[in-house]
Design a protein around this motif. Structure first.
Motif, mmCIF file in Angstrom:
data_model
loop_
_atom_site.group_PDB
_atom_site.id
_atom_site.type_symbol
_atom_site.label_atom_id
_atom_site.label_comp_id
_atom_site.label_asym_id
_atom_site.label_seq_id
_atom_site.Cartn_x
_atom_site.Cartn_y
_atom_site.Cartn_z
ATOM 1 N N ARG A 150 61.737 52.424 29.536
ATOM 2 C CA ARG A 150 62.639 53.553 29.351
ATOM 3 C C ARG A 150 63.920 53.054 28.701
ATOM 4 O O ARG A 150 64.381 51.951 28.986
ATOM 5 C CB ARG A 150 62.994 54.207 30.707
ATOM 6 N N VAL A 151 64.473 53.873 27.836
ATOM 7 C CA VAL A 151 65.778 53.593 27.239
ATOM 8 C C VAL A 151 66.721 54.691 27.708
ATOM 9 O O VAL A 151 66.426 55.879 27.557
ATOM 10 C CB VAL A 151 65.714 53.570 25.696
ATOM 11 N N PRO A 194 70.759 61.114 42.326
ATOM 12 C CA PRO A 194 71.215 60.701 41.001
ATOM 13 C C PRO A 194 72.171 59.512 41.029
ATOM 14 O O PRO A 194 72.413 58.895 39.989
ATOM 15 C CB PRO A 194 71.920 61.952 40.467
ATOM 16 N N ASP A 195 72.698 59.166 42.215
ATOM 17 C CA ASP A 195 73.678 58.087 42.295
ATOM 18 C C ASP A 195 73.065 56.773 42.786
ATOM 19 O O ASP A 195 73.773 55.879 43.241
ATOM 20 C CB ASP A 195 74.843 58.477 43.214
ATOM 21 N N THR A 196 71.726 56.639 42.696
ATOM 22 C CA THR A 196 71.077 55.405 43.119
ATOM 23 C C THR A 196 70.280 54.782 41.983
ATOM 24 O O THR A 196 69.861 55.465 41.042
ATOM 25 C CB THR A 196 70.106 55.644 44.293
ATOM 26 N N ARG A 210 68.655 60.937 30.524
ATOM 27 C CA ARG A 210 67.230 61.301 30.532
ATOM 28 C C ARG A 210 66.477 60.581 29.419
ATOM 29 O O ARG A 210 65.341 60.161 29.602
ATOM 30 C CB ARG A 210 67.072 62.818 30.392
ATOM 31 N N ASP A 211 67.096 60.457 28.259
ATOM 32 C CA ASP A 211 66.461 59.810 27.111
ATOM 33 C C ASP A 211 67.546 59.184 26.247
ATOM 34 O O ASP A 211 68.252 59.878 25.519
ATOM 35 C CB ASP A 211 65.650 60.825 26.293
ATOM 36 N N LEU A 260 76.182 62.885 28.358
ATOM 37 C CA LEU A 260 75.676 61.768 29.143
ATOM 38 C C LEU A 260 74.471 62.166 29.984
ATOM 39 O O LEU A 260 73.568 61.352 30.204
ATOM 40 C CB LEU A 260 76.790 61.217 30.022
ATOM 41 N N ASP A 261 74.434 63.407 30.445
ATOM 42 C CA ASP A 261 73.250 63.870 31.182
ATOM 43 C C ASP A 261 72.007 63.802 30.301
ATOM 44 O O ASP A 261 70.926 63.386 30.753
ATOM 45 C CB ASP A 261 73.464 65.302 31.680
#
Length: 331
Positions: A60-61, A97-99, A197-198, A192-193
């Motif tokens: 994943r990037v 989302p914070d881990t 994701r991508d 940034l969201d």
């Protein structure tokens, strides 16, 4: 210049795959045409290899906020729990989302987790609210990261030496505007969201996600990268490049040797991440190895011989649940 040798690769993976992974680690948003030119293959070959590594190797990037440069707290959590509840607790932490870097260790009785709370409220909610009230949680140890020696924008696969110095320089992202202070605004969140994701989302895709013009998106992303507020990260299953064994090292160094030990660790090939930390130990590091024998050789050799190291506790990952900001695909 000769490239360094690396561990034997698993079936279906070859040197070109490692070279491609290294290129993406240098600049995960580089056009495939540029990567192909440097690697000496066709655009189609790069695209095909990329898709296969995503499907089979967990590649994943993503674009991540640099908590260190933004002055935001990061914590490494050790959650000791009953064996039958550890997978469920790990999965629950992975969905937050914070881990990141959520995994099972200690024979399945411990969940290890890196947290990046965006506010003190998020931190308090996790450490003082949800986790202590979770059934079967026996103990929580929270280690605040104080200083990063290696990690973040510095990737581990580059340590395998798959590219020459000339190839590495050709693949580095172009220098943007003069770096400013690393800071984010509320207007950056949609951008940034999408990039979390991508990280290879196209500018037209980012335009649709943000409502900004394509030129505005390009300028803002370039400014954020130049300031260090965000960086492009690429991750894959280390087993793809012949390093299936992962361990967290809880290192106690003499206070006067803390910085020198941390800097030395940053140069060790097995070390993917190393930070000074508050808590019972003062350095936490992630080591990747070809086998348990190779991990032992590192612990008893380069690490064991480091002047200033007083104690090392090794926690081997039993299973990784989450790497960066996404759950690992089911195997």
């Amino acid at each position: 210049m000769e490239t360094n040798s690396h561990a034997p690769l698993p079936p279906g993976v070859d040197d070109l795959d490692v070279r491609l992974l290294t290129a993406l680690e240098l600049d995960g948003r580089a056009p495939f045409s540029k990567v192909a030119s440097v690697l000496g293959v066709s655009d189609q070959t790069v695209a095909r290899r990329y898709r296969r590594l995503c499907a089979d190797g967990g590649l994943r990037v993503v674009v991540l906020r640099d908590a260190h440069l933004l002055g935001r707290d990061q914590w490494m959590l050790r959650v000791r729990c009953a064996p039958d509840s550890a997978p469920a607790i790990g999965e629950a932490l992975a969905k937050r989302p914070d881990t990141s870097w959520v995994g099972l260790a200690s024979g399945g009785t411990e969940v290890l987790c890196l947290t990046r709370p965006r506010s003190s409220t998020d931190h308090d909610d996790l450490l003082l609210g949800k986790l202590p009230r979770t059934p079967s949680v026996v103990e929580i140890r929270a280690h605040q990261l104080l200083h990063r020696f290696y990690g973040g924008a510095q990737g581990w696969i580059s340590k395998l030496g798959a590219l020459t110095a000339e190839e590495t320089e050709a693949l580095r992202p172009p220098t943007g505007p003069a770096p400013g202070s690393a800071r984010l605004t509320a207007e950056d969140e949609p951008l940034l969201d999408a990039l979390e994701r991508d990280g290879r989302a196209t500018y037209p895709e980012l335009q649709r996600a943000t409502g900004l013009s394509e030129s505005a998106v390009k300028r803002r992303l370039a400014a954020l990268r130049a300031s260090g507020a965000v960086y492009v990260d690429s991750e894959c299953d280390p087993a793809v490049v012949g390093h299936p064994v992962a361990a967290i090292l809880w290192i106690t160094a003499a206070p006067a040797a803390l910085h020198s030990v941390g800097e030395a660790l940053a140069g060790h090939r097995p070390i993917a991440h190393a930070s000074a930390t508050a808590g019972p130990c003062n350095i936490v590091a992630t080591a990747l190895a070809e086998s348990t024998a190779a991990l032992y050789a590192y612990l008893s050799g380069p690490l064991g011989h480091l002047e200033g190291v007083q104690h090392v506790e090794t926690t081997v990952f039993l299973r990784r649940i989450k790497q960066l900001t996404y759950p690992l695909p089911a195997r």
